[in-house]
Design an enzyme around this catalytic site. Sequence first.
Site, mmCIF file in Angstrom:
data_model
loop_
_atom_site.group_PDB
_atom_site.id
_atom_site.type_symbol
_atom_site.label_atom_id
_atom_site.label_comp_id
_atom_site.label_asym_id
_atom_site.label_seq_id
_atom_site.Cartn_x
_atom_site.Cartn_y
_atom_site.Cartn_z
ATOM 1 N N ASP A 46 -13.358 -0.402 -28.706
ATOM 2 C CA ASP A 46 -12.035 0.194 -28.518
ATOM 3 C C ASP A 46 -12.017 1.584 -29.160
ATOM 4 O O ASP A 46 -12.535 1.773 -30.263
ATOM 5 C CB ASP A 46 -10.953 -0.703 -29.137
ATOM 6 N N GLN B 219 0.743 -4.788 -23.270
ATOM 7 C CA GLN B 219 -0.360 -4.440 -22.369
ATOM 8 C C GLN B 219 -0.105 -3.023 -21.851
ATOM 9 O O GLN B 219 0.964 -2.744 -21.292
ATOM 10 C CB GLN B 219 -0.472 -5.418 -21.195
ATOM 11 N N HIS C 88 -8.252 -7.451 -19.922
ATOM 12 C CA HIS C 88 -9.180 -7.211 -21.030
ATOM 13 C C HIS C 88 -8.848 -8.129 -22.199
ATOM 14 O O HIS C 88 -7.676 -8.408 -22.474
ATOM 15 C CB HIS C 88 -9.156 -5.749 -21.494
ATOM 16 N N HIS D 252 -9.249 -8.417 -26.296
ATOM 17 C CA HIS D 252 -9.570 -7.731 -27.549
ATOM 18 C C HIS D 252 -10.293 -8.747 -28.439
ATOM 19 O O HIS D 252 -9.759 -9.836 -28.698
ATOM 20 C CB HIS D 252 -8.309 -7.309 -28.296
HETATM 21 P P1 AMP Z 1 -3.667 -3.053 -24.375
HETATM 22 O O1 AMP Z 1 -2.564 -2.473 -25.207
HETATM 23 O O2 AMP Z 1 -3.868 -4.536 -24.610
HETATM 24 O O3 AMP Z 1 -3.517 -2.728 -22.894
HETATM 25 O O4 AMP Z 1 -5.016 -2.408 -24.883
HETATM 26 C C1 AMP Z 1 -5.606 -1.285 -24.318
HETATM 27 C C2 AMP Z 1 -6.642 -0.824 -25.281
HETATM 28 O O5 AMP Z 1 -7.478 0.123 -24.641
HETATM 29 C C3 AMP Z 1 -6.083 -0.129 -26.532
HETATM 30 O O6 AMP Z 1 -6.482 -0.857 -27.692
HETATM 31 C C4 AMP Z 1 -6.703 1.268 -26.476
HETATM 32 O O7 AMP Z 1 -7.044 1.758 -27.745
HETATM 33 C C5 AMP Z 1 -7.917 1.036 -25.605
HETATM 34 N N1 AMP Z 1 -8.415 2.207 -24.896
HETATM 35 C C6 AMP Z 1 -7.709 3.074 -24.146
HETATM 36 N N2 AMP Z 1 -8.527 4.012 -23.608
HETATM 37 C C7 AMP Z 1 -9.778 3.698 -24.018
HETATM 38 C C8 AMP Z 1 -11.076 4.281 -23.821
HETATM 39 N N3 AMP Z 1 -11.249 5.379 -23.053
HETATM 40 N N4 AMP Z 1 -12.148 3.712 -24.410
HETATM 41 C C9 AMP Z 1 -11.991 2.605 -25.185
HETATM 42 N N5 AMP Z 1 -10.806 2.000 -25.411
HETATM 43 C C10 AMP Z 1 -9.712 2.548 -24.841
#
Ligand code: AMP
Length: 111
Positions: A30, A91, A97, A99
């Site tokens: 992440d 989300q 995805h 975590h």
């Molecule tokens: P969510 O809030 O469950 O949709 O989580 C999305 C996650 O994607 C967040 O923890 C972000 O920090 C992560 N994220 C967004 N863009 C990227 C990226 N380019 N590379 C890695 N993680 C990312």
Amino acid sequence: MSDCLFCKILDGEIPSEAVAENDHAYAFRDVAPQAPTHVLVIPRRHEPDIGSLVEADPDAAAGVLRLAKQVADDAEGSYRLVFNTGADAHQMVFHCHAHVLAGRSMGWPPG
Ligand code: AMP
């Protein structure tokens, strides 16, 4: 999907720090880690969330869980596996995805 951030990561169009992969899923760090280990595990197939993935492709859902377990095993110790599902559950990226969070103690309930 052409406008999906995580599809672009799968395609290599957007860079990511790879951790592990299998036939169904890809694991990467992440970009804004919330724990010493914070890895995202995503299915290669685009589905918006874990519910639609398990209905559309149970093997892919199992592949995501297997890869999440592998990542958690490598981190050692306790871990949390989170699928934020829906905007009110925080989300932000609508490509399924998981975590994988590990490496620190955690509170309950989550915020
Ligand atoms: P969510 O809030 O469950 O949709 O989580 C999305 C996650 O994607 C967040 O923890 C972000 O920090 C992560 N994220 C967004 N863009 C990227 C990226 N380019 N590379 C890695 N993680 C990312």
